[in-house]
Design a protein around this motif. Structure first.
Motif, PDB file in Angstrom:
ATOM      1  N   THR A   1      55.525  14.630 -61.799  1.00 13.68           N
ATOM      2  CA  THR A   1      54.085  14.747 -62.092  1.00 13.68           C
ATOM      3  C   THR A   1      53.671  13.977 -63.338  1.00 13.68           C
ATOM      4  OG1 THR A   1      54.531  16.859 -63.233  1.00 13.68           O
ATOM      5  CG2 THR A   1      53.817  16.963 -60.941  1.00 13.68           C
ATOM      6  N   LYS A   2      54.625  13.715 -64.234  1.00 13.51           N
ATOM      7  CA  LYS A   2      54.289  12.956 -65.442  1.00 13.51           C
ATOM      8  C   LYS A   2      54.287  11.444 -65.188  1.00 13.51           C
ATOM      9  CE  LYS A   2      55.905  16.461 -68.702  1.00 13.51           C
ATOM     10  NZ  LYS A   2      56.958  16.847 -69.684  1.00 13.51           N
ATOM     11  N   ARG A   3      54.804  11.042 -64.031  1.00 15.89           N
ATOM     12  CA  ARG A   3      54.771   9.629 -63.690  1.00 15.89           C
ATOM     13  C   ARG A   3      53.350   9.227 -63.336  1.00 15.89           C
ATOM     14  NH1 ARG A   3      57.987   6.108 -65.221  1.00 15.89           N
ATOM     15  NH2 ARG A   3      56.977   4.818 -63.640  1.00 15.89           N
ATOM     16  N   GLU A   4      52.888   8.149 -63.910  1.00 16.12           N
ATOM     17  CA  GLU A   4      51.530   7.678 -63.635  1.00 16.12           C
ATOM     18  C   GLU A   4      51.401   7.304 -62.156  1.00 16.12           C
ATOM     19  OE1 GLU A   4      48.348   4.337 -65.307  1.00 16.12           O
ATOM     20  OE2 GLU A   4      50.413   4.395 -66.053  1.00 16.12           O
TER      21      GLU A   4
ATOM     22  N   MET B   1      50.865  11.308 -58.013  1.00 18.59           N
ATOM     23  CA  MET B   1      50.074  12.059 -57.049  1.00 18.59           C
ATOM     24  C   MET B   1      49.196  11.126 -56.216  1.00 18.59           C
ATOM     25  SD  MET B   1      51.148  15.083 -57.309  1.00 18.59           S
ATOM     26  CE  MET B   1      50.026  15.673 -56.065  1.00 18.59           C
ATOM     27  N   TYR B   2      48.789  10.021 -56.819  1.00 19.31           N
ATOM     28  CA  TYR B   2      47.989   9.027 -56.087  1.00 19.31           C
ATOM     29  C   TYR B   2      48.791   8.497 -54.896  1.00 19.31           C
ATOM     30  CZ  TYR B   2      45.779   4.530 -55.058  1.00 19.31           C
ATOM     31  OH  TYR B   2      45.194   3.461 -54.421  1.00 19.31           O
ATOM     32  N   VAL B   3      50.083   8.281 -55.103  1.00 23.51           N
ATOM     33  CA  VAL B   3      50.934   7.781 -54.025  1.00 23.51           C
ATOM     34  C   VAL B   3      51.032   8.808 -52.899  1.00 23.51           C
ATOM     35  CG1 VAL B   3      53.292   7.104 -53.416  1.00 23.51           C
ATOM     36  CG2 VAL B   3      52.259   6.283 -55.557  1.00 23.51           C
ATOM     37  N   LEU B   4      51.242  10.072 -53.261  1.00 22.52           N
ATOM     38  CA  LEU B   4      51.360  11.110 -52.245  1.00 22.52           C
ATOM     39  C   LEU B   4      50.054  11.293 -51.477  1.00 22.52           C
ATOM     40  CD1 LEU B   4      53.455  14.159 -53.534  1.00 22.52           C
ATOM     41  CD2 LEU B   4      54.017  12.484 -51.787  1.00 22.52           C
TER      42      LEU B   4
ATOM     43  N   GLY C   1      47.784   9.153 -51.068  1.00 23.89           N
ATOM     44  CA  GLY C   1      47.578   7.977 -50.229  1.00 23.89           C
ATOM     45  C   GLY C   1      48.267   8.106 -48.887  1.00 23.89           C
ATOM     46  N   GLN C   2      49.479   8.620 -48.902  1.00 20.94           N
ATOM     47  CA  GLN C   2      50.199   8.819 -47.637  1.00 20.94           C
ATOM     48  C   GLN C   2      49.600   9.972 -46.837  1.00 20.94           C
ATOM     49  OE1 GLN C   2      52.415   6.507 -46.753  1.00 20.94           O
ATOM     50  NE2 GLN C   2      51.819   5.596 -48.719  1.00 20.94           N
ATOM     51  N   LEU C   3      49.127  10.982 -47.550  1.00 14.20           N
ATOM     52  CA  LEU C   3      48.525  12.140 -46.896  1.00 14.20           C
ATOM     53  C   LEU C   3      47.241  11.765 -46.166  1.00 14.20           C
ATOM     54  CD1 LEU C   3      48.694  15.266 -46.564  1.00 14.20           C
ATOM     55  CD2 LEU C   3      47.338  15.433 -48.660  1.00 14.20           C
ATOM     56  N   SER C   4      46.484  10.847 -46.763  1.00 13.39           N
ATOM     57  CA  SER C   4      45.188  10.474 -46.188  1.00 13.39           C
ATOM     58  C   SER C   4      45.282   9.292 -45.232  1.00 13.39           C
ATOM     59  CB  SER C   4      44.209  10.130 -47.308  1.00 13.39           C
ATOM     60  OG  SER C   4      44.708   9.046 -48.089  1.00 13.39           O
ATOM     61  N   GLY C   5      46.507   8.794 -45.021  1.00 12.00           N
ATOM     62  CA  GLY C   5      46.675   7.637 -44.142  1.00 12.00           C
ATOM     63  C   GLY C   5      46.662   8.027 -42.678  1.00 12.00           C
ATOM     64  N   HIS C   6      47.013   7.066 -41.829  1.00 11.24           N
ATOM     65  CA  HIS C   6      46.946   7.270 -40.389  1.00 11.24           C
ATOM     66  C   HIS C   6      48.311   7.449 -39.741  1.00 11.24           C
ATOM     67  CE1 HIS C   6      42.711   6.377 -40.546  1.00 11.24           C
ATOM     68  NE2 HIS C   6      42.953   5.221 -41.159  1.00 11.24           N
TER      69      HIS C   6
ATOM     70  N   ALA D   1      44.993  16.738 -53.875  1.00 11.00           N
ATOM     71  CA  ALA D   1      45.384  16.734 -52.460  1.00 11.00           C
ATOM     72  C   ALA D   1      44.742  17.862 -51.665  1.00 11.00           C
ATOM     73  CB  ALA D   1      46.912  16.854 -52.348  1.00 11.00           C
ATOM     74  N   THR D   2      44.158  18.863 -52.349  1.00  9.98           N
ATOM     75  CA  THR D   2      43.686  20.049 -51.631  1.00  9.98           C
ATOM     76  C   THR D   2      42.572  19.766 -50.618  1.00  9.98           C
ATOM     77  OG1 THR D   2      42.284  20.616 -53.541  1.00  9.98           O
ATOM     78  CG2 THR D   2      44.442  21.696 -53.376  1.00  9.98           C
ATOM     79  N   PRO D   3      41.659  18.811 -50.843  1.00  7.36           N
ATOM     80  CA  PRO D   3      40.664  18.549 -49.789  1.00  7.36           C
ATOM     81  C   PRO D   3      41.310  18.130 -48.470  1.00  7.36           C
ATOM     82  CG  PRO D   3      39.950  17.572 -51.860  1.00  7.36           C
ATOM     83  CD  PRO D   3      41.362  18.025 -52.058  1.00  7.36           C
ATOM     84  N   TYR D   4      42.388  17.351 -48.549  1.00  5.88           N
ATOM     85  CA  TYR D   4      43.079  16.925 -47.326  1.00  5.88           C
ATOM     86  C   TYR D   4      43.845  18.087 -46.701  1.00  5.88           C
ATOM     87  CZ  TYR D   4      41.932  12.318 -49.130  1.00  5.88           C
ATOM     88  OH  TYR D   4      41.257  11.214 -49.609  1.00  5.88           O
ATOM     89  N   LEU D   5      44.461  18.922 -47.549  1.00  7.07           N
ATOM     90  CA  LEU D   5      45.174  20.087 -47.027  1.00  7.07           C
ATOM     91  C   LEU D   5      44.221  21.003 -46.254  1.00  7.07           C
ATOM     92  CD1 LEU D   5      47.379  20.993 -50.137  1.00  7.07           C
ATOM     93  CD2 LEU D   5      48.104  19.777 -48.070  1.00  7.07           C
ATOM     94  N   LEU D   6      43.026  21.182 -46.786  1.00  8.18           N
ATOM     95  CA  LEU D   6      42.038  22.019 -46.102  1.00  8.18           C
ATOM     96  C   LEU D   6      41.554  21.367 -44.811  1.00  8.18           C
ATOM     97  CD1 LEU D   6      40.020  23.165 -49.241  1.00  8.18           C
ATOM     98  CD2 LEU D   6      41.422  24.626 -47.772  1.00  8.18           C
ATOM     99  N   THR D   7      41.378  20.073 -44.835  1.00  7.78           N
ATOM    100  CA  THR D   7      40.930  19.356 -43.637  1.00  7.78           C
ATOM    101  C   THR D   7      41.948  19.470 -42.514  1.00  7.78           C
ATOM    102  OG1 THR D   7      39.672  17.766 -44.948  1.00  7.78           O
ATOM    103  CG2 THR D   7      40.276  17.102 -42.704  1.00  7.78           C
TER     104      THR D   7
END
Length: 500
Positions: free
Chosen positions: A105-108, A111-114, A116-121, A151-157
Motif C-alpha cells: 500500500t505504500k508503493r505509489e 492501488m491504481y494498478v489493482l 485498473g485491472q478491476l475496472s477492465g474488461h 476500489a469500493t465503487p467497483y466492488l459494489l457494482t
C-alpha cells in the motif's frame, strides 16, 4: 463457506495430510461462528476454496517479499500483456503474507494498478484483482483497509455480476472493510452499500454461497454501534426482511451457512428496533417457531448434532426478543405461534446442550420463560406435555439455568389453584425444599416467590409443604438470611402456615 487460511510451508502433502487440514479448517470455521455467537463481535472473514488450500499446502517459499519484488510484480501486472492474470495470481499469493500489506500500500500507484485491472474488461483479471483486494481487506495493519476505498465503487457494482464467484468475493471484501473505521463506513453508506446488498439478495437467491456472503456482509453493518440510526432504517425500507426470512431454511446440500447468517441479521434487527410489528407481520415469529420445532426434532433424533446449535442460537434470540418486545402481548400471545411443539423443542435444547453449550440451554429456557409469562395457554401446555419433571431436573445447575427454571415455574403457578396443585403433583415442593437450602441468594429468593404463589393459591399445597417439614426451613431463613428473604419467609409463615 468460511475458510481457514493456509500457511505456506515446504512439504510434500499426502491425502491424509489434506484430510487433517480440512478437519482443522472445519473446526476453525466452527470456532469463528461460536465466537460471534457468544460475543457478537464484528469479525473479518477469510475465504479460500479447497483447490486453493491444497495449492497453498504445496507452496515452498516462506520468505517475506521485499519492496523490490512487490515493485516488479506491479510492473508485470501493468505491462504483462496476456500474462497479466498470471502475474495477478503471483501478487495475490504475495499478499497472503500480512507483512506484505504495508509494503504494497505504500508503493505509489499500487492501488491504481489493482483498480485498473478491476475496472477492465478481462474477466479473469477482474477476479484476480478482487482476490488481491480481498487479501488486503483481511489485513491486521491499520490503514490498509482504508487504502482500498478507491476500489469500493467497483466492488459494489459487481454485486450484480453474473459471476457468482466474483460476487461472493466482492461481498466478503466489503464485509471485511466495514470495520475499518468511520471514514470507510460513511463512504460505503454514501456509495449505496445497503441498496446494492438488497438488489443482490433479490436477484441471486438461487446461489446460496452468495446468499451466505450477503448475510455476512449485512451482519457486519447491523452490528455497528450506530446501526439503529443509520443502517436498520435503510434495511427496513429496502425490502430486505422478507428475503432474509425466506432464507432461514437450511439447504439439504449446501448446509446451514446462509440460514445462519440471515438469522443473525434478523436478530440484530430485532434487538435494535423499537417496533417489531413489521417483522411479525412479515412472518418472522412463525418462521422462527416452525424452524425451531424442526430443529428440536432433529436434535432429539440424532446422536450427534454438532453444528445445529449455530442456527438454533440466533433463532432463539430472534424469538425471545420479539416475545419480550410487547408487540406479541398487544396482538395476542399466539400471533405466529400456534404449535405447542415449540415448548417441547425448547425443553430438548435445554437438556441436550446443558453441558456442551450451557449458555444455549439458558437461552432456550429464557424463550420458554417469555412464552409462559402471562399466557395460560402455554402454561397449560407445559403441564399437558409433562415437561415439569424435566425442568425440575435442571434446578441443581447454576449459571442462570436454575433461576430461569424457577421463573418458568412461577409463571405457571401464577395462573391459580389448579396449576399449583399440578405443580405439586409433579414434585415441585420437594425440590423447593432443596433449593431453599442453597447458598445462592437469588435461588433462595426466587424459591420463596414460587413457594408463596403455590401456598397462597392452595391450602392443599400448604398442607403438603408442612408434611415435607418445610416450616423449619423457613424458620432457618428467618434467622440466617438477608432482610428480603427473612421478610418473605416470615410472611409465608405468619399468613399461611402457622394457622395449620
Amino acid at each position: 463457506m468460511w475458510r481457514l487460511k493456509a500457511v505456506r510451508h515446504k512439504s510434500s502433502v499426502s491425502v491424509k495430510d489434506l484430510e487433517e487440514f480440512k478437519q482443522k479448517r472445519r473446526e476453525h470455521e466452527k470456532v469463528l461462528r461460536q465466537t460471534r455467537r457468544d460475543r457478537q463481535l464484528v469479525s473479518k472473514r477469510l475465504l479460500l476454496n479447497d483447490e486453493e488450500q491444497e495449492n497453498d499446502l504445496m507452496e515452498t517459499d516462506c520468505t517475506p517479499f521485499s519492496q523490490d519484488q512487490i515493485r516488479e510484480m506491479l510492473h508485470n501486472v501493468q505491462h504483462g500483456g496476456e500474462e497479466k492474470a498470471a502475474h495477478l495470481v503471483m501478487l495475490r499469493k504475495a499478499l497472503r503474507d500480512p507483512q506484505t500489506h504495508p509494503i504494497f500500500t505504500k508503493r505509489e500507484n499500487s492501488m491504481y494498478v489493482l483498480v485498473g485491472q478491476l475496472s477492465g474488461h478481462n474477466a479473469q483479471c477482474q477476479l484476480e484483482a478482487v482476490r488481491c483486494l480481498y487479501e488486503l481487506s483481511n489485513s491486521p495493519h491499520p490503514g490498509v483497509g482504508q487504502s482500498c476505498l478507491s476500489a469500493t465503487p467497483y466492488l459494489l457494482t459487481y454485486l450484480s455480476s453474473p459471476s457468482a464467484k466474483l460476487t461472493e468475493l466482492c461481498l466478503y471484501t466489503l464485509g471485511n472493510l466495514w470495520p475499518e473505521g468511520a471514514v470507510v463506513k460513511e463512504k460505503l453508506l454514501v456509495q449505496g452499500i445497503v441498496p446494492a446488498l438488497a438488489n443482490c439478495i433479490q436477484n441471486q437467491r438461487c446461489k446460496l454461497a452468495v446468499m451466505e456472503a450477503v448475510g455476512f456482509t449485512l451482519s457486519q453493518l447491523l452490528q455497528d454501534k450506530d446501526a439503529a440510526d443509520k443502517v436498520i432504517p435503510m434495511v427496513m425500507s429496502s425490502g430486505f426482511v422478507p428475503y432474509l426470512i425466506s432464507l432461514l431454511t437450511p439447504d439439504p446440500e449446501f448446509g446451514m451457512g446462509a440460514a445462519i447468517e440471515c438469522a443473525w441479521c434478523l436478530h440484530y434487527i430485532v434487538s435494535r428496533t423499537n417496533d417489531a410489528s413489521t417483522l411479525i407481520t412479515e412472518g418472522l415469529l412463525s418462521q422462527c417457531s416452525n424452524l425451531l420445532i424442526t430443529l428440536g426434532g432433529a436434535v432429539a433424533e440424532v446422536s450427534t448434532n454438532d453444528g445445529m446449535e449455530l442456527l438454533i442460537w440466533p433463532l432463539l434470540r430472534c424469538l425471545g426478543n420479539m416475545l419480550a418486545s410487547g408487540v406479541c402481548e398487544a396482538a395476542g400471545c399466539t400471533v405466529g405461534i400456534e404449535d405447542v411443539r415449540l415448548l417441547a423443542a425448547l425443553c430438548v435444547f435445554s437438556q441436550t446442550y446443558l453441558t456442551s453449550h450451557c449458555a444455549l440451554s439458558r437461552e432456550s429456557l429464557w424463550v420458554l420463560n417469555n412464552l409462559t409469562a402471562g399466557s395460560p395457554m402455554f402454561c397449560s401446555a407445559v403441564l399437558f406435555l409433562k415437561m415439569v419433571p424435566s425442568l425440575l431436573q435442571l434446578l441443581p445447575f447454576a449459571n442462570g439455568i436454575n433461576t430461569m427454571v424457577l421463573r418458568i415455574l412461577g409463571n405457571i403457578a401464577h395462573n391459580g389453584p389448579g396449576y399449583c396443585i399440578q405443580l405439586m403433583q409433579a414434585g415441585l415442593l420437594s425440590v423447593l425444599c432443596a433449593t431453599l437450602k442453597m447458598a445462592d441468594p437469588d435461588i433462595v429468593t426466587l424459591s420463596l416467590e414460587v413457594l408463596h404463589l403455590l401456598i397462597a393459591n392452595s391450602p392443599q399445597v400448604a398442607e403438603e409443604f408442612i408434611r415435607l417439614d418445610g416450616i423449619p426451613l423457613l424458620e432457618a431463613i428467618q434467622y440466617n438470611n438477608e432482610d428480603e428473604q427473612r421478610l418473605r419467609a416470615s410472611y409465608i409463615l405468619d399468613h399461611y402456615l402457622h394457622a395449620h
